[in-house]
Design an enzyme around this catalytic site. Structure first.
Site, PDB file in Angstrom:
ATOM      1  N   THR A   1      -1.340  -0.811  -4.393  1.00  7.36           N
ATOM      2  CA  THR A   1      -2.040   0.136  -4.375  1.00  7.36           C
ATOM      3  C   THR A   1      -1.739   1.620  -3.913  1.00  7.36           C
ATOM      4  OG1 THR A   1      -3.341  -0.171  -2.455  1.00  7.36           O
ATOM      5  CG2 THR A   1      -4.125  -1.411  -4.545  1.00  7.36           C
TER       6      THR A   1
ATOM      7  N   GLU B   1       0.800  -1.269  -0.144  1.00  3.60           N
ATOM      8  CA  GLU B   1      -0.020   0.071   0.105  1.00  3.60           C
ATOM      9  C   GLU B   1       0.789   1.443  -0.035  1.00  3.60           C
ATOM     10  OE1 GLU B   1      -4.368  -1.225   2.387  1.00  3.60           O
ATOM     11  OE2 GLU B   1      -2.469  -0.408   3.476  1.00  3.60           O
ATOM     12  N   CYS B   2       0.669   2.051  -0.613  1.00  3.94           N
ATOM     13  CA  CYS B   2       1.387   3.414  -1.067  1.00  3.94           C
ATOM     14  C   CYS B   2       2.930   3.115  -0.872  1.00  3.94           C
ATOM     15  CB  CYS B   2       0.795   4.433  -0.113  1.00  3.94           C
ATOM     16  SG  CYS B   2       1.035   6.259  -0.288  1.00  3.94           S
ATOM     17  N   GLY B   3       3.401   3.635   0.280  1.00  7.79           N
ATOM     18  CA  GLY B   3       4.808   3.368   0.500  1.00  7.79           C
ATOM     19  C   GLY B   3       5.299   2.141  -0.072  1.00  7.79           C
TER      20      GLY B   3
ATOM     21  N   MET C   1       5.430   1.511  -3.515  1.00  2.16           N
ATOM     22  CA  MET C   1       6.507   2.012  -4.179  1.00  2.16           C
ATOM     23  C   MET C   1       7.812   1.106  -3.942  1.00  2.16           C
ATOM     24  SD  MET C   1       5.946   6.197  -3.057  1.00  2.16           S
ATOM     25  CE  MET C   1       4.274   6.744  -2.744  1.00  2.16           C
TER      26      MET C   1
END
Length: 436
Positions: A427, A327-329, A332
């Protein structure tokens, strides 16, 4: 029977968190059981609440959650003497389009649960106008009841007197006035407060805030303004399917943004959670059947993550046979590369083709409604997931198969679709709830 209050304000940055923590610790020091909640999607504040009260705090969110879910979550306050729900942004601030049970505004929770509102008002640069603002908030929505106000950052006794007189004329109770006192400010970062677990002195900060507030606020009057409350019976547990039976959860200063209610729901459903630290070059538990990388601050630790070869190779080996979701970080870090704020490109794990950059910061903030085009751990294709996105990264490349069709709260389609490649999914939004 517990008593409930909502701590809110006309805007962000006025002092809601500091007052909530100070009241919670001060009452706890007097022998009361205090239960906190966070209204809205902030995933940092609940850890501060737990530090102040000794009890786990969770988020309640009217845009993402139905009434049964909210009732289930707040029922943990049944044995408390006082329940405090800290608001987000301004009292009535939410999105334009109603979600599951509201717009995400703190006022939704106040009305839904019948808890009066204590407003934190910062009258800097104002005098009588502060009373006009408080009166406007009091009268804006009939179902929301104002208990009174606490003034914050008052410049002088004369300033306090002017504001108090105006509030008294408006029929609004003033519980106290806090002079400017920088020593109790909590450190901030670009996504909010610096996380509680990163602050070795957090206990002392909260104690100082409690002492300061107790000197300047009538704690008995605030407590007496709370509404007696009994939670609505709710047989429904959270509508959450764990992503696996044994979950390897990344957990350290770079990976910590996960909603407490999600972890509780996974455990309640029988899942086992083992944590590991990518920053310590650790790998997921070999006995886990899924790995979950939460959001956090990978951009602040990108060089260390890139240098931790054991973690990176371990994650690549894990995804060969089991699922990994970020999720998010975390998403990435699952990508090919992350460019930090100084323009330095760091190689990530390469499970996905995503490339992101913080060199040109652009804020992405808001609720997200995603319809999955492919399965992800715990959810089937076609599921409608509600979450929240908050980051400053820019997408340089997102070449993999889109994971979902994602809309913002207005219904507009957005580019942050997430990605799916083999057993890897990710995501940009943090999952809050699945539509029932």
């Amino acid at each position: 029977m517990a008593a409930g209050l909502v701590i809110s304000a006309p805007a962000s940055g006025v002092g809601k968190t500091t007052l909530t923590l100070a009241l919670a610790r001060a009452w706890r020091n007097h022998g009361l059981k205090v239960q906190c909640f966070k209204s809205g999607p902030d995933y940092i504040d609940p850890a501060f609440h737990a530090a102040a009260t000794g009890r786990a705090s969770v988020n309640v969110d009217s845009w993402a959650m139905d009434r049964a879910t909210i009732d289930h979550l707040v029922a943990r306050g049944t044995d408390a003497d006082i329940v405090l729900a800290e608001g987000s942004m301004g009292l009535f601030d939410g999105v334009a389009t109603r979600g599951v049970s509201g717009t995400g505004a703190s006022a939704d929770i106040a009305e839904m649960l019948g808890w009066p509102v204590v407003l934190v008002i910062d009258p800097s640069g104002q005098a009588q106008t502060a009373a006009a603002i408080a009166a406007g908030l009091r009268d804006y929505r009939a179902g929301v009841r104002l208990a009174g106000v606490v003034l914050n950052r008052v410049a002088s006794p004369r300033h306090e007197d002017l504001v108090r007189r105006a509030l008294n004329d408006a029929g609004i109770a003033v519980f106290g006035a806090l002079p400017r006192h920088a020593e109790i400010s909590l450190p901030k970062r670009h996504l909010g407060l610096v996380q509680a677990e990163e602050q070795a002195e957090i206990g002392k900060l909260i104690d100082e805030a409690a002492r300061f507030v107790a000197e300047h606020v009538d704690l008995d009057a605030v407590l007496g303004s709370a509404a007696s409350w009994s939670p609505q019976p709710s047989a429904n547990a959270l509508n959450v399917t764990p992503p696996g039976q044994r979950i390897a959860l990344a957990r350290d200063a770079a990976f910590s943004f996960v909603y407490p209610h999600m972890l509780e729901a996974w455990r309640a459903a029988g899942a086992e959670i083992s944590t590991f630290s990518p920053l310590a070059d650790e790998v997921p538990d070999a006995n886990a059947d899924v790995c979950w990388l939460p959001g956090g601050y990978p951009e602040l630790h990108a060089g260390k993550i890139a240098a931790n070869a054991r973690f990176r190779s371990g994650l690549r080996a894990f995804v060969e046979t089991r699922t990994v979701h970020g999720e998010c970080g975390g998403y990435m870090v699952m990508g090919n590369a992350l460019t930090d704020a100084d323009g330095v490109r760091h190689e990530m794990t390469g499970l996905l083709g995503l490339e992101t950059s913080f060199a040109k910061r652009r804020m992405h903030l808001g609720y997200r409604l995603a319809t999955l085009a492919a399965p992800m751990p715990g959810h089937q294709a076609g599921a409608r997931l509600r979450g929240h996105e908050f980051h400053y990264s820019t997408i340089l490349a997102q070449p993999d198969t889109p994971l979902a069709v994602v809309h913002d709260a207005t219904g507009a389609v957005i580019a942050e679709t997430g990605s799916q490649r083999g057993r890897a999914t990710g995501t940009f939004f943090h999952l809050i709830a699945e539509d029932r």
